[in-house]
Design an enzyme around this catalytic site. Structure first.
Site, PDB file in Angstrom:
ATOM      1  N   TRP A   1      35.338  47.948  39.427  1.00  9.42           N
ATOM      2  CA  TRP A   1      35.504  48.611  40.718  1.00  9.42           C
ATOM      3  C   TRP A   1      36.874  49.275  40.733  1.00  9.42           C
ATOM      4  O   TRP A   1      37.893  48.622  40.450  1.00  9.42           O
ATOM      5  CB  TRP A   1      35.367  47.567  41.821  1.00  9.42           C
ATOM      6  CG  TRP A   1      35.516  48.062  43.225  1.00  9.42           C
ATOM      7  CD1 TRP A   1      34.938  49.156  43.778  1.00  9.42           C
ATOM      8  CD2 TRP A   1      36.285  47.437  44.267  1.00  9.42           C
ATOM      9  NE1 TRP A   1      35.293  49.270  45.109  1.00  9.42           N
ATOM     10  CE2 TRP A   1      36.123  48.236  45.426  1.00  9.42           C
ATOM     11  CE3 TRP A   1      37.084  46.289  44.329  1.00  9.42           C
ATOM     12  CZ2 TRP A   1      36.732  47.919  46.643  1.00  9.42           C
ATOM     13  CZ3 TRP A   1      37.684  45.973  45.523  1.00  9.42           C
ATOM     14  CH2 TRP A   1      37.506  46.770  46.669  1.00  9.42           C
TER      15      TRP A   1
ATOM     16  N   ASP B   1      35.332  37.763  41.935  1.00  3.87           N
ATOM     17  CA  ASP B   1      35.087  38.697  43.027  1.00  3.87           C
ATOM     18  C   ASP B   1      33.584  38.722  43.263  1.00  3.87           C
ATOM     19  O   ASP B   1      32.810  39.043  42.357  1.00  3.87           O
ATOM     20  CB  ASP B   1      35.600  40.098  42.660  1.00  3.87           C
ATOM     21  CG  ASP B   1      35.537  41.065  43.841  1.00  3.87           C
ATOM     22  OD1 ASP B   1      35.141  40.644  44.943  1.00  3.87           O
ATOM     23  OD2 ASP B   1      35.889  42.252  43.660  1.00  3.87           O
TER      24      ASP B   1
ATOM     25  N   LYS C   1      27.912  43.755  52.113  1.00  2.00           N
ATOM     26  CA  LYS C   1      26.628  44.150  51.540  1.00  2.00           C
ATOM     27  C   LYS C   1      25.498  43.226  51.976  1.00  2.00           C
ATOM     28  O   LYS C   1      24.425  43.679  52.376  1.00  2.00           O
ATOM     29  CB  LYS C   1      26.713  44.155  50.008  1.00  2.00           C
ATOM     30  CG  LYS C   1      27.862  44.979  49.417  1.00  2.00           C
ATOM     31  CD  LYS C   1      27.693  46.454  49.655  1.00  2.00           C
ATOM     32  CE  LYS C   1      28.624  47.292  48.787  1.00  2.00           C
ATOM     33  NZ  LYS C   1      30.047  47.034  48.966  1.00  2.00           N
TER      34      LYS C   1
END
Length: 438
Positions: A163, A244, A280
């Site tokens: 990311w 993460d 999400k």
């Protein structure tokens, strides 16, 4: 009285000088050399370009947000119910929350990522949790904590690719960034041997950032057996795991399957940290609900260690945001603390993950049916929101210019942007771009 030309000239000069001073702005302390114009964020730039495009068949595959079969944002039914409960609560107010966040939220968030209240770390009180501004804020708080307190090799290893925000988050707190190989361009899967070699060669006690599930941007995850090998290497090298997790439940539709890597490391006694996002899996992207967890390794003083670290995290949090926003966390907490709502949330997760899995199957089968050059099995072997298609930058730009399909230049697409109404158009556009680039 006669006009003195000398005095008149001096007066005009003074007026002109005064006007010049009034019209000329002061010189800034922040020149272009010191503060150069930064490039626009790539994903948000694509979003802007997509919105400005008036082509009727345009497709946005850039943004990492779920869309339904009509390409519309989907407010989860369970979120609507939680919102209704909150709005009808006569005791709800908008006072400051605790520095570390809402306890009913952070407690359940820890149970969710660690596998339940029976997690050994939770039962032994080795966990401290702080509510954050989504997963980004959790990553930042973790980076800030490590920058100030970590005594090992203060360097973080990120997967290549990762990311994009990871690099900036750690650089902002002056933690040097290194990389470990992750994506194998030929197989479009995991470069497991390259990853293991890099972890072995990394300086002992380095910080290793790991994507818990649904790796962003590749969609490639290690198998459970591969996770065990990774854990063995990290134990031997005394590396520090930084997980993460932005897609628990969203990746596979199974909450326990998606946190398996985290549970494995905790069960093996690692001291670690976790950045957790609810953007999400609850579809509350703009509400910024997240959590940062520190898990101490098993030891007689582990509980005291967690308490000490909680005190320092509170100081860091106080100096940055004082206390976290409440609404998103209240939505999540309402659902996680109610058995009926929790079960409905799991069904909502299966709906989202199931549609994306269906789109993966359809995309692969349609490309193969057309005989599009290359292999496309990686589309269904990858998991989660994103897929690394293998399309190169030239093909991506061709798709954008000719077919009005928007994706990042590295060929990453958000699978949620595909649906039954646009997938045939997309497949034909990809087939054309690939064939013309042979």
């Amino acid at each position: 009285m006669p006009l003195n030309s000398s005095n008149h000239g001096q007066a005009i000069s003074r007026v002109q000088n005064l006007a010049s001073q009034m019209s000329t702005p002061s010189v800034t302390n922040f020149s272009a050399e010191r503060v150069p114009q930064a490039p626009e964020d790539a994903v948000f730039g694509l979003m802007r370009a997509y919105k400005a495009d008036d082509y009727p068949n345009k497709i946005d595959l850039s943004v990492g947000a779920y869309r339904d079969n009509n390409a519309k944002p989907w407010v989860l039914p369970v979120v609507k119910k939680a919102d209704e409960i909150l709005r009808n609560d006569p005791n709800l107010d908008h006072e400051y929350g605790p520095i570390a966040g809402i306890p009913a939220f952070t407690t359940k968030a820890a149970e969710l990522i660690l596998g339940g209240a029976d997690s050994p770390a939770i039962k032994e009180k080795r966990v401290t949790s702080v509510q954050t501004i989504s997963g980004t804020g959790a990553c930042h708080l973790g980076a800030l904590f490590l920058a100030k307190f970590y005594p090992g090799n203060k360097q973080v290893y990120l997967s290549n690719p990762t990311w994009a925000n990871h690099n900036q988050i750690f650089s902002n707190v002056s933690i040097p960034v290194a990389e470990y190989p992750y994506f194998h361009k030929e197989t479009r899967g995991l470069d497991f041997e390259g990853m293991k070699k890099a972890l072995v060669n990394a300086t002992d006690r380095s910080v290793i950032l790991l994507h818990a599930c649904a790796h962003n941007p590749t969609g490639v995850d290690p198998t459970l057996e591969q996770w065990k090998e990774i854990a063995n290497i990290m134990r031997e090298k005394k590396h520090f795991p930084f997980f993460d997790c932005a897609y628990q439940g969203f990746a596979s539709g199974d909450l326990m399957k998606d946190n398996a890597a985290v549970r494995l490391f905790v069960e093996q006694g690692f001291e670690l940290v976790i950045a957790q996002s609810f953007a999400k899996n609850f579809g509350i992207y703009g509400e910024r609900a997240g959590c940062f967890h520190f898990v101490a390794s098993p030891a007689p003083d582990a509980s005291a260690t967690a308490t000490r670290i909680a005190s320092q995290l509170a100081i860091l949090q106080r100096s940055e945001i004082s206390n976290p926003p409440l609404y998103g966390a209240r939505i999540v907490s309402t659902v996680l603390n109610d058995g009926t709502l929790f079960a409905e949330w799991e069904e909502n997760l299966r709906t989202m993950s199931g549609r994306i899995i269906d789109m993966r199957k359809a995309l692969r089968s349609k490309l193969e049916a057309l005989g599009t050059p290359g292999t496309w099995n990686h589309i269904t072997e990858q998991i989660g929101m994103f897929s690394f298609t293998g399309l190169n930058e030239k093909q991506v730009l061709k798709l954008r210019e000719e077919a009005h399909v928007y994706m990042t230049k590295n060929g990453r697409i958000s699978m949620a942007g595909l649906n039954e109404n646009n997938i045939d158009y997309f497949v034909k556009a990809v087939d054309k771009a690939v064939r013309e680039d042979q």
